[in-house]
Write a protein that holds these residues in place. Structure first.
Motif, short mmCIF file in Angstrom:
data_model
loop_
_atom_site.label_atom_id
_atom_site.label_comp_id
_atom_site.label_asym_id
_atom_site.label_seq_id
_atom_site.Cartn_x
_atom_site.Cartn_y
_atom_site.Cartn_z
N TRP A 198 0.92 -1.12 -0.12
CA TRP A 198 -0.01 0.04 0.11
C TRP A 198 1.02 1.41 -0.04
O TRP A 198 2.01 1.27 0.66
CB TRP A 198 -0.82 0.06 1.16
N LYS A 199 0.29 2.37 -0.71
CA LYS A 199 1.00 3.68 -0.58
C LYS A 199 0.47 4.43 0.45
O LYS A 199 -0.77 4.09 1.06
CB LYS A 199 0.76 4.08 -1.97
N LEU A 200 1.17 5.69 0.67
CA LEU A 200 0.52 6.52 1.78
C LEU A 200 -0.78 6.96 1.34
O LEU A 200 -1.63 6.86 2.40
CB LEU A 200 1.39 7.90 1.62
N SER A 201 -1.20 7.06 0.25
CA SER A 201 -2.65 7.49 -0.11
C SER A 201 -3.62 6.38 0.13
O SER A 201 -4.95 6.57 0.90
CB SER A 201 -2.80 7.89 -1.58
N ASP A 202 -3.06 5.05 0.35
CA ASP A 202 -4.10 4.00 0.65
C ASP A 202 -4.45 4.08 2.25
O ASP A 202 -5.46 3.75 2.35
CB ASP A 202 -3.51 2.78 0.07
N TYR A 203 -3.29 4.26 2.79
CA TYR A 203 -3.16 4.20 4.37
C TYR A 203 -4.18 5.44 5.02
O TYR A 203 -5.02 5.38 5.59
CB TYR A 203 -2.05 4.29 5.17
N ALA A 204 -4.00 6.73 4.29
CA ALA A 204 -4.62 7.96 4.64
C ALA A 204 -6.27 7.50 4.37
O ALA A 204 -7.20 8.01 5.20
CB ALA A 204 -4.13 9.03 3.77
N LEU A 205 -6.57 7.21 3.20
CA LEU A 205 -8.10 6.85 2.65
C LEU A 205 -8.63 5.89 3.90
O LEU A 205 -9.65 6.04 4.39
CB LEU A 205 -7.88 6.18 1.33
N ALA A 206 -7.76 4.65 4.18
CA ALA A 206 -8.46 3.84 5.18
C ALA A 206 -8.67 4.29 6.48
O ALA A 206 -9.67 3.70 7.22
CB ALA A 206 -7.60 2.53 5.00
N LEU A 207 -7.82 5.27 6.90
CA LEU A 207 -7.83 5.75 8.12
C LEU A 207 -8.54 7.15 8.29
O LEU A 207 -8.83 7.75 9.24
CB LEU A 207 -6.27 6.29 8.71
N ASN A 208 -9.18 7.66 7.10
CA ASN A 208 -10.05 8.76 6.95
C ASN A 208 -9.34 10.15 7.47
O ASN A 208 -9.72 10.70 8.20
CB ASN A 208 -11.31 8.53 7.84
N VAL A 209 -8.10 10.32 7.23
CA VAL A 209 -7.24 11.41 7.47
C VAL A 209 -6.50 11.74 6.34
O VAL A 209 -6.44 10.81 5.32
CB VAL A 209 -6.35 11.04 8.54
N SER A 210 -6.02 12.92 6.14
CA SER A 210 -5.29 13.29 4.82
C SER A 210 -3.88 12.81 4.92
O SER A 210 -3.38 12.45 5.91
CB SER A 210 -5.40 14.88 4.75
N GLU A 211 -3.34 12.83 3.68
CA GLU A 211 -1.93 12.33 3.59
C GLU A 211 -0.98 13.15 4.38
O GLU A 211 -0.08 12.54 5.17
CB GLU A 211 -1.64 12.46 2.03
N LYS A 212 -1.07 14.49 4.42
CA LYS A 212 -0.33 15.68 4.97
C LYS A 212 -0.31 15.25 6.66
O LYS A 212 0.54 15.09 7.25
CB LYS A 212 -1.03 16.95 4.84
N THR A 213 -1.66 15.00 7.08
CA THR A 213 -1.79 14.60 8.64
C THR A 213 -1.18 13.39 8.83
O THR A 213 -0.49 13.35 9.81
CB THR A 213 -3.23 14.73 9.01
N LEU A 214 -1.42 12.29 8.07
CA LEU A 214 -0.90 11.06 8.42
C LEU A 214 0.71 11.18 8.49
O LEU A 214 1.40 10.58 9.30
CB LEU A 214 -1.31 9.95 7.61
N SER A 215 1.25 11.81 7.46
CA SER A 215 2.69 11.90 7.31
C SER A 215 3.44 12.61 8.53
O SER A 215 4.36 12.20 9.18
CB SER A 215 3.18 12.83 6.00
N ARG A 216 2.44 13.84 9.03
CA ARG A 216 3.11 14.53 10.19
C ARG A 216 3.12 13.56 11.40
O ARG A 216 4.05 13.60 12.34
CB ARG A 216 2.15 15.64 10.32
N LEU A 217 1.92 12.88 11.66
CA LEU A 217 1.85 12.10 12.71
C LEU A 217 2.92 10.92 13.00
O LEU A 217 3.53 11.01 13.89
CB LEU A 217 0.56 11.02 12.93
N VAL A 218 3.25 10.16 11.61
CA VAL A 218 4.22 9.39 11.75
C VAL A 218 5.59 9.88 11.85
O VAL A 218 6.41 9.37 12.63
CB VAL A 218 4.08 8.39 10.50
N GLN A 219 5.91 10.88 11.26
CA GLN A 219 7.20 11.56 11.59
C GLN A 219 7.45 12.10 13.05
O GLN A 219 8.56 11.90 13.39
CB GLN A 219 7.16 12.88 10.55
N LYS A 220 6.39 12.52 13.58
CA LYS A 220 6.55 13.10 14.93
C LYS A 220 6.63 11.95 15.90
O LYS A 220 7.37 11.87 16.79
CB LYS A 220 5.52 13.86 15.33
N ALA A 221 5.93 10.92 15.66
CA ALA A 221 5.84 9.62 16.53
C ALA A 221 7.10 8.70 16.42
O ALA A 221 7.92 8.39 17.43
CB ALA A 221 4.62 8.70 16.25
N TYR A 222 7.64 8.65 15.14
CA TYR A 222 8.67 7.61 14.72
C TYR A 222 9.93 8.02 14.13
O TYR A 222 10.74 7.28 13.86
CB TYR A 222 8.07 6.38 14.10
#
Length: 285
Positions: A198-222
């Motif tokens: 899966w790509k970033l867009s696939d995960y963002a769609l499944a989690l109902n968040v924007s790609e930018k938000t998901l990228s920010r959360l993952v970068q901050k946490a990990y």
């Protein structure tokens, strides 16, 4: 090595759990003494295990990491972790097995057990004794048929998890924010869809968040991107197969969703500075 990694509810028992609230506790000797104190490599996909060593020693392998532990230790084995044990004869300890679904309950809140860990307790004898007493009480109750048995087991389990969380290297605040829950769901999706790449867009769609938000959360946490996170999981699965199975590199590549074994080899070498074949040979060096 076998063609595939054995998966058990409990070691040597082929059936899956049919009780979503499953908890089991037993002495280390109960299962290992009759097997020459050697538990071969296997994994549990629906089960978390906590091993508490009281005395003796163990040669332990969890995924690609090997450890020698002696004395008082707590060992955390999350679902999916390939592990094996070679205990010294007469090693004293207990194995607590908990259904993954039970650990997701709000009142237990054990999301902190997400990565394998070995917790050294030799230097804290009083803490260890309290933890050992809790497991002793849980084991006693486990074998009883008394009113409110399940309720007492749940309270003892909660206390045990609190003691473990105090010393866990990945300990975090037990309160889960909405961002924490997104990250927890992301890890589950990565495991479920790993072979689909899966790509970033696939995960963002499944989690109902924007790609930018998901990228920010993952970068901050990990401190890494979603792509890096998924590549780490792919690499771990590749290593598991190279270590614990006799599958060819081509078979492993296709099993992990790579259409080109050559690309899989390049992917692996970028991460490990060794080709998959070289990595497998290095294990016997």
């Amino acid at each position: 090595m076998n063609d595939s990694i054995p998966q058990f509810a409990l070691y040597g028992e082929g059936r899956w759990l049919d009780n979503p609230d499953f908890v089991h506790i037993e002495d280390i000797a109960a299962r290992s003494s009759g097997l020459g104190w050697h538990i071969k490599a296997h994994q549990h996909t629906q089960l978390t295990q906590i091993l508490l060593l009281n005395s003796g020693s163990v040669q332990l392998q969890m995924d690609s990491e090997k450890r020698f532990l002696e004395g008082c230790w707590a060992i955390l084995i999350p679902p999916g972790t390939v592990h094996s044990f070679r205990f010294a004869p007469n090693t004293d300890g207990r194995v607590l097995s908990i259904a993954d679904s039970l650990l997701e309950r709000d009142y237990l809140n054990a999301a902190f057990i997400q990565t394998p860990d070995c917790i050294q307790l030799n230097s804290e004898p009083e803490e260890f004794q309290h933890l050992w007493q809790l497991l002793t009480l849980l084991e006693h109750e486990f074998h009883q048929v008394k009113p409110l048995k399940n309720s007492l087991i749940e309270h003892l389990l909660k206390a045990i998890l609190v003691y473990i969380e105090r010393h866990h290297s990945g300990v975090r605040n037990s309160y889960q924010t909405p961002d924490d829950m997104v990250l927890q769901r992301l890890k589950l999706l990565v495991s479920q869809h790993l072979k689909e790449h899966w790509k970033l867009s696939d995960y963002a769609l499944a989690l109902n968040v924007s790609e930018k938000t998901l990228s920010r959360l993952v970068q901050k946490a990990y401190g890494k991107s979603v792509l890096q996170l998924t590549h780490e999981h792919l690499l771990r699965e590749a290593k598991r197969n190279l270590i614990y199975t006799q599958k060819s590199v081509e078979e492993i590549a296709y099993d992990l969703g790579f259409k080109d074994p050559g690309y899989f080899s390049r992917f692996f070498k970028r991460a490990e500075q060794l080709t998959p074949a070289q990595y497998r040979r290095s294990l016997d060096a």
